[in-house]
Write a protein that holds these residues in place. Structure first.
Motif, PDB file in Angstrom:
ATOM      1  N   ALA A  21       0.854  -1.209   0.000  1.00 33.57           N
ATOM      2  CA  ALA A  21       0.000   0.000   0.000  1.00 33.57           C
ATOM      3  C   ALA A  21       0.882   1.249   0.000  1.00 33.57           C
ATOM      4  N   VAL A  22       0.433   2.251  -0.752  1.00 38.65           N
ATOM      5  CA  VAL A  22       1.211   3.488  -0.861  1.00 38.65           C
ATOM      6  C   VAL A  22       1.110   4.300   0.437  1.00 38.65           C
ATOM      7  N   THR A  23       2.284   4.697   0.957  1.00 33.87           N
ATOM      8  CA  THR A  23       2.309   5.610   2.119  1.00 33.87           C
ATOM      9  C   THR A  23       3.258   6.759   1.749  1.00 33.87           C
ATOM     10  N   ASP A  24       3.443   7.713   2.668  1.00 30.26           N
ATOM     11  CA  ASP A  24       4.333   8.843   2.334  1.00 30.26           C
ATOM     12  C   ASP A  24       5.784   8.486   2.686  1.00 30.26           C
ATOM     13  N   SER A  25       6.692   9.416   2.436  1.00 28.62           N
ATOM     14  CA  SER A  25       8.107   9.083   2.638  1.00 28.62           C
ATOM     15  C   SER A  25       8.606   9.429   4.046  1.00 28.62           C
ATOM     16  N   ASP A  26       7.704   9.976   4.865  1.00 29.28           N
ATOM     17  CA  ASP A  26       8.067  10.295   6.252  1.00 29.28           C
ATOM     18  C   ASP A  26       8.146   8.983   7.053  1.00 29.28           C
ATOM     19  N   THR A  27       8.577   9.069   8.324  1.00 31.61           N
ATOM     20  CA  THR A  27       8.654   7.835   9.114  1.00 31.61           C
ATOM     21  C   THR A  27       7.858   7.912  10.412  1.00 31.61           C
ATOM     22  N   VAL A  28       7.339   9.113  10.729  1.00 32.21           N
ATOM     23  CA  VAL A  28       6.639   9.266  12.012  1.00 32.21           C
ATOM     24  C   VAL A  28       5.197   8.762  11.899  1.00 32.21           C
ATOM     25  N   ILE A  29       4.806   7.931  12.864  1.00 31.08           N
ATOM     26  CA  ILE A  29       3.438   7.394  12.846  1.00 31.08           C
ATOM     27  C   ILE A  29       2.470   8.437  13.401  1.00 31.08           C
ATOM     28  N   GLU A  30       1.594   8.922  12.536  1.00 32.36           N
ATOM     29  CA  GLU A  30       0.577   9.904  12.955  1.00 32.36           C
ATOM     30  C   GLU A  30      -0.708   9.628  12.195  1.00 32.36           C
ATOM     31  N   PHE A  31      -1.852   9.976  12.801  1.00 30.19           N
ATOM     32  CA  PHE A  31      -3.125   9.872  12.069  1.00 30.19           C
ATOM     33  C   PHE A  31      -3.432  11.252  11.522  1.00 30.19           C
ATOM     34  N   ASP A  32      -3.210  11.428  10.235  1.00 25.41           N
ATOM     35  CA  ASP A  32      -3.368  12.734   9.607  1.00 25.41           C
ATOM     36  C   ASP A  32      -3.867  12.513   8.168  1.00 25.41           C
ATOM     37  N   PRO A  33      -5.191  12.334   7.999  1.00 25.02           N
ATOM     38  CA  PRO A  33      -5.732  11.993   6.677  1.00 25.02           C
ATOM     39  C   PRO A  33      -5.349  12.989   5.584  1.00 25.02           C
ATOM     40  N   GLU A  34      -5.087  14.239   5.956  1.00 21.36           N
ATOM     41  CA  GLU A  34      -4.762  15.212   4.910  1.00 21.36           C
ATOM     42  C   GLU A  34      -3.337  15.042   4.399  1.00 21.36           C
ATOM     43  N   ASN A  35      -2.399  14.940   5.326  1.00 28.33           N
ATOM     44  CA  ASN A  35      -0.986  14.892   4.919  1.00 28.33           C
ATOM     45  C   ASN A  35      -0.418  13.484   4.855  1.00 28.33           C
ATOM     46  N   LYS A  36      -1.085  12.531   5.514  1.00 28.36           N
ATOM     47  CA  LYS A  36      -0.593  11.150   5.500  1.00 28.36           C
ATOM     48  C   LYS A  36      -1.760  10.230   5.163  1.00 28.36           C
ATOM     49  N   ALA A  37      -2.318  10.479   3.975  1.00 31.79           N
ATOM     50  CA  ALA A  37      -3.572   9.797   3.611  1.00 31.79           C
ATOM     51  C   ALA A  37      -3.420   8.269   3.592  1.00 31.79           C
ATOM     52  N   GLY A  38      -2.314   7.783   3.049  1.00 30.04           N
ATOM     53  CA  GLY A  38      -2.108   6.332   2.931  1.00 30.04           C
ATOM     54  C   GLY A  38      -2.032   5.674   4.296  1.00 30.04           C
ATOM     55  N   LEU A  39      -1.163   6.208   5.150  1.00 26.01           N
ATOM     56  CA  LEU A  39      -0.997   5.637   6.490  1.00 26.01           C
ATOM     57  C   LEU A  39      -2.310   5.748   7.276  1.00 26.01           C
ATOM     58  N   SER A  40      -2.971   6.909   7.157  1.00 25.58           N
ATOM     59  CA  SER A  40      -4.210   7.116   7.920  1.00 25.58           C
ATOM     60  C   SER A  40      -5.296   6.137   7.475  1.00 25.58           C
ATOM     61  N   ASN A  41      -5.303   5.845   6.183  1.00 24.03           N
ATOM     62  CA  ASN A  41      -6.278   4.857   5.681  1.00 24.03           C
ATOM     63  C   ASN A  41      -6.019   3.493   6.327  1.00 24.03           C
ATOM     64  N   LEU A  42      -4.736   3.110   6.397  1.00 24.85           N
ATOM     65  CA  LEU A  42      -4.397   1.819   7.010  1.00 24.85           C
ATOM     66  C   LEU A  42      -4.779   1.824   8.489  1.00 24.85           C
ATOM     67  N   LEU A  43      -4.532   2.965   9.150  1.00 26.00           N
ATOM     68  CA  LEU A  43      -4.878   3.044  10.582  1.00 26.00           C
ATOM     69  C   LEU A  43      -6.397   2.986  10.785  1.00 26.00           C
ATOM     70  N   THR A  44      -7.143   3.553   9.830  1.00 27.27           N
ATOM     71  CA  THR A  44      -8.615   3.506   9.941  1.00 27.27           C
ATOM     72  C   THR A  44      -9.087   2.056   9.861  1.00 27.27           C
ATOM     73  N   ILE A  45      -8.559   1.317   8.884  1.00 25.10           N
ATOM     74  CA  ILE A  45      -8.963  -0.089   8.740  1.00 25.10           C
ATOM     75  C   ILE A  45      -8.571  -0.849  10.015  1.00 25.10           C
ATOM     76  N   TYR A  46      -7.357  -0.587  10.467  1.00 30.65           N
ATOM     77  CA  TYR A  46      -6.832  -1.257  11.680  1.00 30.65           C
ATOM     78  C   TYR A  46      -7.760  -0.963  12.863  1.00 30.65           C
ATOM     79  N   SER A  47      -8.139   0.310  12.987  1.00 35.04           N
ATOM     80  CA  SER A  47      -8.968   0.720  14.118  1.00 35.04           C
ATOM     81  C   SER A  47     -10.330   0.014  14.097  1.00 35.04           C
ATOM     82  N   VAL A  48     -10.965  -0.001  12.925  1.00 32.38           N
ATOM     83  CA  VAL A  48     -12.297  -0.632  12.861  1.00 32.38           C
ATOM     84  C   VAL A  48     -12.199  -2.130  13.167  1.00 32.38           C
ATOM     85  N   LEU A  49     -11.193  -2.787  12.608  1.00 33.60           N
ATOM     86  CA  LEU A  49     -11.121  -4.241  12.786  1.00 33.60           C
ATOM     87  C   LEU A  49     -10.637  -4.651  14.179  1.00 33.60           C
TER      88      LEU A  49
END
Ligand code: AQP
Length: 331
Positions: free
Chosen positions: A223-251
């Motif tokens: 899955a595509v994520t950004d090139s940063d390394t800090v784990i944050e929930f930020d749908p605007e600037n880290k849309a890929g990671l935040s999407n994964l965290l959303t799925i993780y959170s629901v499940l």
């Protein structure tokens, strides 16, 4: 007191995705105790896109099995295929004759979809009228609608008003949007700016609920994520990671904040590995049930026929009243 009627469906244009599961079916499941629920496989809607007939037939059976495997109970709900209840197409015609072209011209989904395809057929244009027929046949009190369907429900309400003005108010019920717990919107894995869609041509963009564990692992890990390394929930600037965290959170049932804390100092790769395992684990019993059902086609067809029968009785009552209202001769 009679339970309120709720109706929803999903278009048979691919296999159900994690998006459909998290955004819709999980929610449908939670409504099955409180409401009189009708859930259908929208196979007539699927025809707005060119379909291979053999594939469509197989997919509709598989789709129905996916509803069951995901936990929709055929005893508590009315589960059926839209084409098994011909009254949908019949009411569609009557409503089409009440719908001004100008209203259909305003539909933004038609504008979007027709700009992306060469197959701009009249069905794609009048699709919201068939959706109105789906709802009105069963006197649905409420309809769960995502953002993209809000305009279509508004059109349905306009059509009810036209009908009421011309024929009176006794037959068609005015449906309301279901304001409940909205499922999260799950985004594409390769392009998190757009929604995860089951008919996406690039299958890396979605996880289907019947993908093999190997495929699921591969899709989530790439899955595509950004090139940063800090784990944050930020749908605007880290849309890929935040999407994964959303799925993780629901499940997992954990909040995104909890997950962010849990993964502080770790790499994005750790989130992906654990999420891929969680998705496989969550879908394991669903897939087992699905494969069992698919081995027993007779049973599947029997459940389909029962669902269609239950739905038809209700649809016929409405259509008969509509025929009388409109001046058609009923026998
Ligand atoms: N990515 C998503 N996130 C959250 N909810 C979603 N839904 C679909 N995708 C997501 C919800 O699933 C229900 C059924 O949708 P549908 O199959 O009728 O049509 P759709 O919304 O157009 O879904 P797809 O997967 O994107 O289908 P195609 O590719 O055929 O257009 C709806 O409640 C929807 O909100």
């Amino acid at each position: 007191m009679a339970k309120k009627v709720i109706l929803s469906g999903s278009t048979a244009t691919g296999d159900l995705t994690l998006g459909n599961y998290i955004g819709a079916i999980n929610n449908w499941k939670s409504l099955q105790e409180e409401y009189d629920c009708l859930y259908f496989v929208a196979d007539l809607h699927a025809l707005t896109v060119a379909q291979d007939p053999k594939q469509l037939q197989e997919r509709c059976k598989s789709f129905f099995a996916q509803y069951l495997a995901l936990g929709l109970d055929p005893d508590k709900n009315t589960l059926f295929l839209q084409s098994h209840v011909p009254e949908h197409a019949e009411l569609n015609w009557i409503l089409t004759c009440l719908t001004p072209m100008g209203y259909l011209n305003r539909m933004t989904q038609f504008k979007d979809k027709s700009s992306q395809t060469k197959n701009i057929n009249a069905g794609l244009f009048t699709y919201p009228v068939l959706m109105s027929a789906d709802i009105l046949l069963y006197q649905a009190d409420v309809v769960p609608v995502g953002e993209d369907q809000k305009q279509h429900l508004e059109l349905c309400r306009d059509i009810v008003n036209f009908y009421h003005n011309r024929y009176g108010e006794k037959t068609l019920k005015m449906p309301e949007p279901h304001i409940g717990k909205q499922g999260a919107r799950i985004m594409s894995l390769q392009d998190p700016s757009k929604k995860m869609s089951k008919s996406d041509e690039n299958e890396k963009n979605f996880v289907s609920i019947i993908d093999t564990p190997k495929k699921i692992q591969k899709k989530i890990k790439s899955a595509v994520t950004d090139s940063d390394t800090v784990i944050e929930f930020d749908p605007e600037n880290k849309a890929g990671l935040s999407n994964l965290l959303t799925i993780y959170s629901v499940l997992s049932g954990k909040s995104t904040e909890e997950l962010v804390n849990e993964y502080q100092g770790k790499m994005y790769g750790h989130v992906k590995v654990d999420l891929a395992d969680l998705v496989c684990e969550t879908l394991k019993p669903v897939q087992e049930k699905y494969h069992d059902l698919m081995k027993n086609e007779d049973y599947l067809l029997e459940l389909m026929a029962k669902g269609a029968q239950k739905a038809r009785v209700r649809a016929q009552n409405t259509l008969k009243a509509v025929y009388q209202d409109t001046g058609l001769v009923t026998l």
